[in-house]
Motif scaffolding. Structure first.
Motif, short mmCIF file in Angstrom:
data_model
loop_
_atom_site.label_atom_id
_atom_site.label_comp_id
_atom_site.label_asym_id
_atom_site.label_seq_id
_atom_site.Cartn_x
_atom_site.Cartn_y
_atom_site.Cartn_z
N ASN A 7 1.07 -0.91 -0.21
CA ASN A 7 0.11 0.02 0.20
C ASN A 7 1.21 1.06 0.21
O ASN A 7 -0.12 2.66 -0.15
N TYR A 8 1.80 1.13 0.67
CA TYR A 8 3.36 2.54 0.91
C TYR A 8 3.63 1.75 -0.10
O TYR A 8 4.65 0.94 -0.58
N SER A 9 4.24 2.97 -0.94
CA SER A 9 5.89 2.59 -1.61
C SER A 9 6.74 4.19 -1.76
O SER A 9 6.42 5.55 -1.03
N ALA A 10 8.79 3.58 -1.67
CA ALA A 10 9.34 5.02 -1.91
C ALA A 10 10.24 4.67 -2.74
O ALA A 10 10.23 3.59 -2.87
N SER A 11 10.74 5.79 -3.20
CA SER A 11 11.45 5.73 -4.77
C SER A 11 13.44 5.13 -3.86
O SER A 11 13.85 5.52 -2.29
N ILE A 12 13.98 4.88 -4.18
CA ILE A 12 15.31 4.52 -3.68
C ILE A 12 15.97 6.31 -2.78
O ILE A 12 16.68 5.88 -1.90
N SER A 13 15.88 7.66 -4.07
CA SER A 13 16.61 8.22 -3.40
C SER A 13 15.54 8.76 -1.57
O SER A 13 16.44 9.02 -1.54
N GLU A 14 13.93 8.73 -2.06
CA GLU A 14 13.77 8.29 -0.60
C GLU A 14 14.26 8.08 0.11
O GLU A 14 14.47 8.46 1.64
N LEU A 15 14.57 6.77 -0.11
CA LEU A 15 14.71 5.78 1.13
C LEU A 15 16.59 6.50 1.95
O LEU A 15 16.67 6.50 2.48
N LYS A 16 17.23 7.32 0.32
CA LYS A 16 18.60 6.96 1.11
C LYS A 16 18.30 8.25 1.87
O LYS A 16 18.95 8.72 2.82
N LYS A 17 17.25 9.17 1.44
CA LYS A 17 17.04 10.92 1.81
C LYS A 17 16.77 10.11 3.97
O LYS A 17 17.46 10.76 4.56
N SER A 18 15.67 10.01 3.68
CA SER A 18 15.15 9.38 4.75
C SER A 18 14.55 7.98 5.22
O SER A 18 12.92 7.82 5.61
N PRO A 19 14.98 6.98 5.79
CA PRO A 19 14.43 5.69 6.01
C PRO A 19 13.80 5.08 6.71
O PRO A 19 12.63 5.05 6.81
N SER A 20 14.15 6.44 8.07
CA SER A 20 13.16 6.35 9.70
C SER A 20 12.71 6.86 9.07
O SER A 20 10.57 6.44 9.51
N SER A 21 11.78 7.88 8.21
CA SER A 21 10.09 8.65 7.98
C SER A 21 9.56 7.90 7.21
O SER A 21 8.45 7.36 7.25
N ILE A 22 10.05 6.96 6.71
CA ILE A 22 9.68 5.99 5.31
C ILE A 22 9.06 4.74 6.24
O ILE A 22 7.57 4.66 6.02
#
Length: 83
Positions: A7-22
């Motif tokens: 139900n949720y998705s994130a790009s690798i770039s988003e994951l690199k920036k803020s893994p804890s917020s994802i």
């Protein structure tokens, strides 16, 4: 086209920036990690992963039980009174 199984998705770039917020935003849900709009990985909570591993272990054990139940070459005849 491959389905995204979360139900949720994130790009690798988003994951690199803020893994804890994802992880925080998804709560107890899995997150599909996208690379060029295709799922390249799934990030799952530890509790979910542990439950999945229990399910896989139970499944493999049941397959081994079925295999042994249908293998009559190693059967031993016993008398219950002698036990």
């Amino acid at each position: 086209m491959n389905s995204i199984l979360a139900n949720y998705s994130a790009s690798i770039s988003e994951l690199k920036k803020s893994p804890s917020s994802i992880i925080e935003d998804a709560g107890s849900e899995a997150v599909a990690i996208l690379n060029h709009n295709k799922a390249s990985a799934y990030l799952v909570p530890a509790q979910t992963y542990e439950k999945l591993m229990e399910i896989v272990d139970d499944y493999l054990l049941s397959k081994e039980i079925d295999k042994r139940l249908h293998d009559s070459s190693n059967l031993l005849e016993v008398n219950i009174d002698e036990l």
